[in-house]
Design a protein around this motif. Structure first.
Motif, short mmCIF file in Angstrom:
data_model
loop_
_atom_site.label_atom_id
_atom_site.label_comp_id
_atom_site.label_asym_id
_atom_site.label_seq_id
_atom_site.Cartn_x
_atom_site.Cartn_y
_atom_site.Cartn_z
N CYS A 1 35.24 56.58 48.36
CA CYS A 1 35.48 56.13 49.61
C CYS A 1 34.62 54.50 49.64
O CYS A 1 33.22 54.61 50.12
N PHE A 2 35.11 53.40 49.39
CA PHE A 2 34.36 52.15 49.22
C PHE A 2 35.34 50.90 49.44
O PHE A 2 36.38 51.19 49.39
N ILE A 3 34.86 50.19 49.42
CA ILE A 3 35.28 48.56 49.70
C ILE A 3 34.50 47.54 48.71
O ILE A 3 33.29 47.94 48.72
N GLU A 4 35.23 46.80 48.10
CA GLU A 4 34.62 45.97 47.19
C GLU A 4 35.41 44.58 47.36
O GLU A 4 36.49 44.61 47.17
N TYR A 5 34.44 43.50 47.81
CA TYR A 5 35.09 42.32 47.90
C TYR A 5 34.10 41.02 47.55
O TYR A 5 32.80 41.30 47.09
N ILE A 6 34.66 39.80 47.38
CA ILE A 6 33.80 38.77 47.05
C ILE A 6 34.71 37.27 47.33
O ILE A 6 35.80 37.36 47.80
N PRO A 7 33.86 36.53 47.43
CA PRO A 7 34.36 35.16 47.86
C PRO A 7 35.67 34.82 46.92
O PRO A 7 35.37 34.89 45.73
N ALA A 8 36.48 34.46 47.46
CA ALA A 8 37.97 34.15 46.63
C ALA A 8 37.85 33.17 45.68
O ALA A 8 38.53 33.32 44.38
N GLU A 9 36.95 32.31 45.51
CA GLU A 9 36.64 31.27 44.54
C GLU A 9 36.06 31.99 43.33
O GLU A 9 36.31 31.48 42.01
N ASN A 10 35.43 33.25 43.55
CA ASN A 10 34.89 33.81 42.36
C ASN A 10 35.68 35.25 41.97
O ASN A 10 35.24 35.89 41.15
N ALA A 11 36.76 35.30 42.82
CA ALA A 11 37.71 36.54 42.32
C ALA A 11 38.27 36.29 41.07
O ALA A 11 38.67 35.23 40.60
N TRP A 12 38.40 37.55 40.38
CA TRP A 12 39.10 37.56 38.98
C TRP A 12 40.77 37.74 39.15
O TRP A 12 41.23 38.66 38.38
N VAL A 13 41.12 36.91 39.98
CA VAL A 13 42.56 37.05 40.13
C VAL A 13 43.24 35.38 40.22
O VAL A 13 42.43 34.69 40.77
N PRO A 14 44.52 35.13 39.93
CA PRO A 14 45.02 33.75 39.82
C PRO A 14 45.49 33.49 41.38
O PRO A 14 46.73 33.48 41.63
N ILE A 15 44.75 33.08 42.47
CA ILE A 15 45.06 32.70 43.76
C ILE A 15 44.17 31.32 43.95
O ILE A 15 43.12 31.27 43.39
N ASP A 16 45.04 30.67 44.79
CA ASP A 16 44.08 29.66 45.66
C ASP A 16 43.79 29.88 46.89
O ASP A 16 44.80 30.14 47.98
N ALA A 17 42.65 30.21 47.25
CA ALA A 17 42.24 30.92 48.57
C ALA A 17 40.69 30.12 48.71
O ALA A 17 40.03 31.20 49.10
N ALA A 18 40.37 29.00 48.50
CA ALA A 18 39.13 28.68 48.90
C ALA A 18 38.72 28.78 50.28
O ALA A 18 39.33 28.89 51.15
N GLY A 19 37.40 29.30 50.48
CA GLY A 19 37.16 29.37 51.86
C GLY A 19 37.51 31.09 52.55
O GLY A 19 37.20 31.40 53.70
N TRP A 20 38.21 31.95 51.59
CA TRP A 20 38.28 33.30 51.93
C TRP A 20 37.78 34.32 51.21
O TRP A 20 37.02 33.81 50.28
N LEU A 21 37.50 35.50 51.91
CA LEU A 21 37.17 36.56 50.95
C LEU A 21 38.10 37.38 50.42
O LEU A 21 39.04 37.45 51.13
N TYR A 22 38.19 37.75 49.20
CA TYR A 22 39.17 38.52 48.49
C TYR A 22 38.63 39.98 48.14
O TYR A 22 37.78 40.28 47.74
N ILE A 23 39.53 41.08 48.64
CA ILE A 23 39.13 42.49 48.60
C ILE A 23 39.77 42.74 47.28
O ILE A 23 40.71 42.99 47.17
N ASN A 24 38.71 43.19 46.37
CA ASN A 24 39.10 43.78 45.14
C ASN A 24 39.76 45.10 45.29
O ASN A 24 40.79 45.42 44.57
N CYS A 25 39.03 45.84 45.92
CA CYS A 25 39.65 47.30 46.32
C CYS A 25 38.95 48.11 47.56
O CYS A 25 38.00 47.78 47.91
N LEU A 26 39.92 48.83 48.06
CA LEU A 26 39.49 49.45 49.37
C LEU A 26 40.09 50.75 49.02
O LEU A 26 41.46 50.77 49.17
#
Length: 246
Positions: free
Chosen positions: A51-76
């Protein structure tokens, strides 16, 4: 339900929900420690369980996305006896509150097109919460987003993620230490492939910059066969051998 934020200061004594015991847990914890300084948040239930959520600023996410200024959820992830009590909503609301506090454009997350798929978010839950699809990969994995700022540019996949492919024949696997289950199962699959003479190449991703250019929308575990993306689902040795026999 009470919740705990796992940090660099308390992670050595805190349970991290998804982790298996022993070396698997240590590998995941070391990965988290390196991400905290990049803005990663790990927020979990006080009760032990998934029961957890893990998220990070999208600029630092370990996925190939263009999402500056967003939060990226690694896992919910909420499962087992903890499902059905509104905890997923609580965790998501905390992430959204944090995004607003940080002045982010909104939050984004990966899911499977049209259905729930292993290690990806539930699209029905996300749609119910107001998320919309911002981009679709050729392999049926969607990038969904919930904007908080008006006129914010929606996040998008990089071309390498939108059109996943590799040049090598046989099986090629990209994986990171973000999920503790990879530490255990990747070596088992390698051994099984070698024993049965199955061409298999494993690429361990250890840097953010490399992860952000992987030829697949998922980097935690991305398995290819003869150049084509097969699955993001972590394979046991038995599941892999069954897949290889098809």
């Amino acid at each position: 339900m009470d919740y705990i934020r796992v940090t660099k200061e308390n992670i050595d004594r805190e349970h991290i929900c998804c982790a298996m015991s022993g070396k698997q847990s240590l590998a995941k914890k070391e990965w988290l420690k390196q991400r905290f300084e990049e803005g990663l948040v790990f927020y979990r239930s006080a009760e032990r369980g998934k029961c957890f959520i893990e998220y990070i600023p999208a600029e630092n996410a370990w996925v190939p996305i263009d999402a500056a200024g967003w939060l990226y959820i690694n896992c919910l992830w909420v499962s087992g006896s903890l499902k059905g009590h509104g905890y997923s909503s609580n965790l998501l609301e905390e992430c959204l509150r944090d995004a607003k506090t940080q002045g982010k454009n909104g939050v984004c997350i990966l899911c499977a097109e049209g259905r729930k798929r292993e290690f990806l978010a539930d699209p029905k839950f996300l749609t119910h919460k107001g998320f919309k699809v911002s981009d679709i990969s050729d392999c049926g994995i969607n990038l969904m987003y919930l904007p908080l700022a008006e006129n914010a540019r929606p996040p998008k996949f990089k071309d390498c993620a939108k059109h996943p492919k590799v040049e090598e024949n046989g099986f090629v696997l990209y994986y990171t230490d973000q999920c503790p289950y990879t530490y255990y199962w990747v070596s088992k699959v390698q051994e099984a492939a070698k024993e049965h003479g199955i061409p298999f190449k494993a690429i361990h991703i250890t840097e953010k910059e490399t992860a952000q250019n992987v030829p697949a929308p998922v980097t935690t575990y991305a398995l290819f066969r003869d150049g084509k993306f097969v699955t993001q689902s972590i394979q046991s040795d038995k599941k892999f051998l069954k897949l290889a026999a098809e």
